[in-house]
Design a protein around this motif. Structure first.
Motif, PDB file in Angstrom:
ATOM      1  N   SER A 245       0.837  -1.201   0.000  1.00  0.00           N
ATOM      2  CA  SER A 245       0.000   0.000   0.000  1.00  0.00           C
ATOM      3  C   SER A 245       0.871   1.251   0.000  1.00  0.00           C
ATOM      4  O   SER A 245       2.093   1.188   0.026  1.00  0.00           O
ATOM      5  CB  SER A 245      -0.931   0.007   1.217  1.00  0.00           C
ATOM      6  OG  SER A 245      -0.204   0.245   2.409  1.00  0.00           O
TER       7      SER A 245
ATOM      8  N   ILE B  93      -9.046  -4.631  -1.649  1.00  0.00           N
ATOM      9  CA  ILE B  93      -9.560  -3.585  -2.549  1.00  0.00           C
ATOM     10  C   ILE B  93     -11.081  -3.510  -2.460  1.00  0.00           C
ATOM     11  O   ILE B  93     -11.662  -2.428  -2.346  1.00  0.00           O
ATOM     12  CB  ILE B  93      -9.100  -3.845  -3.991  1.00  0.00           C
ATOM     13  CG1 ILE B  93      -7.585  -3.694  -4.107  1.00  0.00           C
ATOM     14  CG2 ILE B  93      -9.795  -2.885  -4.957  1.00  0.00           C
ATOM     15  CD1 ILE B  93      -7.024  -4.111  -5.460  1.00  0.00           C
TER      16      ILE B  93
ATOM     17  N   ARG C 265     -12.481  -1.828   0.532  1.00  0.00           N
ATOM     18  CA  ARG C 265     -12.436  -0.359   0.520  1.00  0.00           C
ATOM     19  C   ARG C 265     -13.500   0.229  -0.395  1.00  0.00           C
ATOM     20  O   ARG C 265     -13.515   1.432  -0.658  1.00  0.00           O
ATOM     21  CB  ARG C 265     -11.046   0.114   0.094  1.00  0.00           C
ATOM     22  CG  ARG C 265      -9.941  -0.321   1.022  1.00  0.00           C
ATOM     23  CD  ARG C 265      -8.585   0.169   0.585  1.00  0.00           C
ATOM     24  NE  ARG C 265      -8.452   1.616   0.727  1.00  0.00           N
ATOM     25  CZ  ARG C 265      -7.359   2.300   0.395  1.00  0.00           C
ATOM     26  NH1 ARG C 265      -6.304   1.643  -0.063  1.00  0.00           N
ATOM     27  NH2 ARG C 265      -7.308   3.597   0.545  1.00  0.00           N
TER      28      ARG C 265
ATOM     29  N   PRO D 175     -12.164  -4.060  -8.035  1.00  0.00           N
ATOM     30  CA  PRO D 175     -10.795  -4.524  -8.288  1.00  0.00           C
ATOM     31  C   PRO D 175     -10.574  -4.869  -9.765  1.00  0.00           C
ATOM     32  O   PRO D 175     -10.573  -6.033 -10.153  1.00  0.00           O
ATOM     33  CB  PRO D 175     -10.672  -5.762  -7.388  1.00  0.00           C
ATOM     34  CG  PRO D 175     -12.066  -6.283  -7.282  1.00  0.00           C
ATOM     35  CD  PRO D 175     -12.974  -5.091  -7.348  1.00  0.00           C
TER      36      PRO D 175
ATOM     37  N   VAL E  47      -5.275  -4.693  -9.997  1.00  0.00           N
ATOM     38  CA  VAL E  47      -4.783  -5.814  -9.207  1.00  0.00           C
ATOM     39  C   VAL E  47      -3.359  -6.170  -9.610  1.00  0.00           C
ATOM     40  O   VAL E  47      -2.489  -6.394  -8.750  1.00  0.00           O
ATOM     41  CB  VAL E  47      -5.712  -7.033  -9.356  1.00  0.00           C
ATOM     42  CG1 VAL E  47      -5.113  -8.260  -8.666  1.00  0.00           C
ATOM     43  CG2 VAL E  47      -7.093  -6.727  -8.780  1.00  0.00           C
TER      44      VAL E  47
ATOM     45  N   GLY F 162      -1.015  -3.614  -8.344  1.00  0.00           N
ATOM     46  CA  GLY F 162      -0.876  -3.793  -6.906  1.00  0.00           C
ATOM     47  C   GLY F 162       0.011  -4.977  -6.554  1.00  0.00           C
ATOM     48  O   GLY F 162       0.766  -4.929  -5.575  1.00  0.00           O
TER      49      GLY F 162
END
Length: 243
Positions: free
Chosen positions: A31, A149, A152, A156, A161, A164
């Protein structure tokens, strides 16, 4: 040079010269500073300053920090202008480890250290290898990332993704390399937070932090491992208890 210009790009917004104290927030593996986007700009007069590590979000084009030691060393210069008033560190999960390493480095350099080191949902440095994510397969990590994800409220998308995953895998490589067999105490109190509904980090696993400062307090907070992002009231009250 102002604190804002000196801190760029390590801080996503220029620190305010008007707040009496600061809370510098270190994000968890995979993150960035956006992990604290749901937090208020200030808590009881304490300015919230999320730290943006290189190699993610608006710093995606920069080289990854490599190791927690290198990350702490690189942070000292941009951090120094912000040490002109009382401050604390908050690190969630693996973010607690570079927060700790930065506090150790500040003490060695004779610079003003934090009034408190707040660590959330993370075993002590000598137990860092207990992190379950360090042994997970890429498929399991991808599923975990998708779940976070979605949690939140974000769709996604596959490109999100995959991007990330790039950040997460590099961060986990740094976490695997991190070793501190012998505790080095920091000259400030440590507040250790355990999330009551966290299935992965037990209250017993957090007790190792007692070896890292003369004053260590363990508190239990309602919620799960990632609920810190929602800035629950109980958490926010604890984060300014050092003042």
């Amino acid at each position: 040079m102002t604190a804002g210009s000196a801190g760029a790009p390590w801080f996503v917004r220029p620190p305010s010269p008007d707040r009496a104290a600061r809370l510098l927030c270190f994000p968890y593996s995979g993150s960035g500073a956006s992990a604290f986007s749901g937090w208020p700009a200030a808590i009881d007069g304490v300015e919230v300053c999320p730290v943006q590590f290189p190699g993610r979000e608006n710093r995606l084009g920069e080289p990854h920090y490599g190791t927690y030691g290198k990350l702490a060393a690189a942070l000292i210069e941009p951090l120094t202008p912000l040490l002109d008033r009382p401050y604390a560190f908050f690190g969630h999960c693996a973010g607690a480890l570079p927060a700790y390493e930065t506090a150790v480095r500040l003490a060695r350099l004779g610079l003003p250290g934090p009034e408190c080191l707040v660590v959330s949902g993370q075993p002590a440095p000598h137990d860092a290898a207990l992190d379950r994510m360090l042994t997970m397969t890429e498929d399991a990590l991808r599923a975990e990332l998708v779940s976070v994800i979605r949690g939140r409220g974000i769709d996604p998308r596959p490109d999100m993704v995959e991007l990330g995953m790039v950040v997460l895998l590099r961060d986990l490589a740094a976490a695997r390399e991190y070793r501190r067999a012998e505790p080095v105490a920091v000259p400030c109190p440590i507040l250790v937070l355990h999330w009551r509904d966290d299935p992965d980090v037990s209250l017993d696993q957090l007790g190792g932090w007692r070896r890292y400062a003369d004053s260590v307090e363990v508190r239990v907070v309602d919620g799960g491992h990632h609920d810190f992002m929602n800035a629950p009231d109980d958490l926010l009250k604890l984060l300014t208890s050092w003042r």
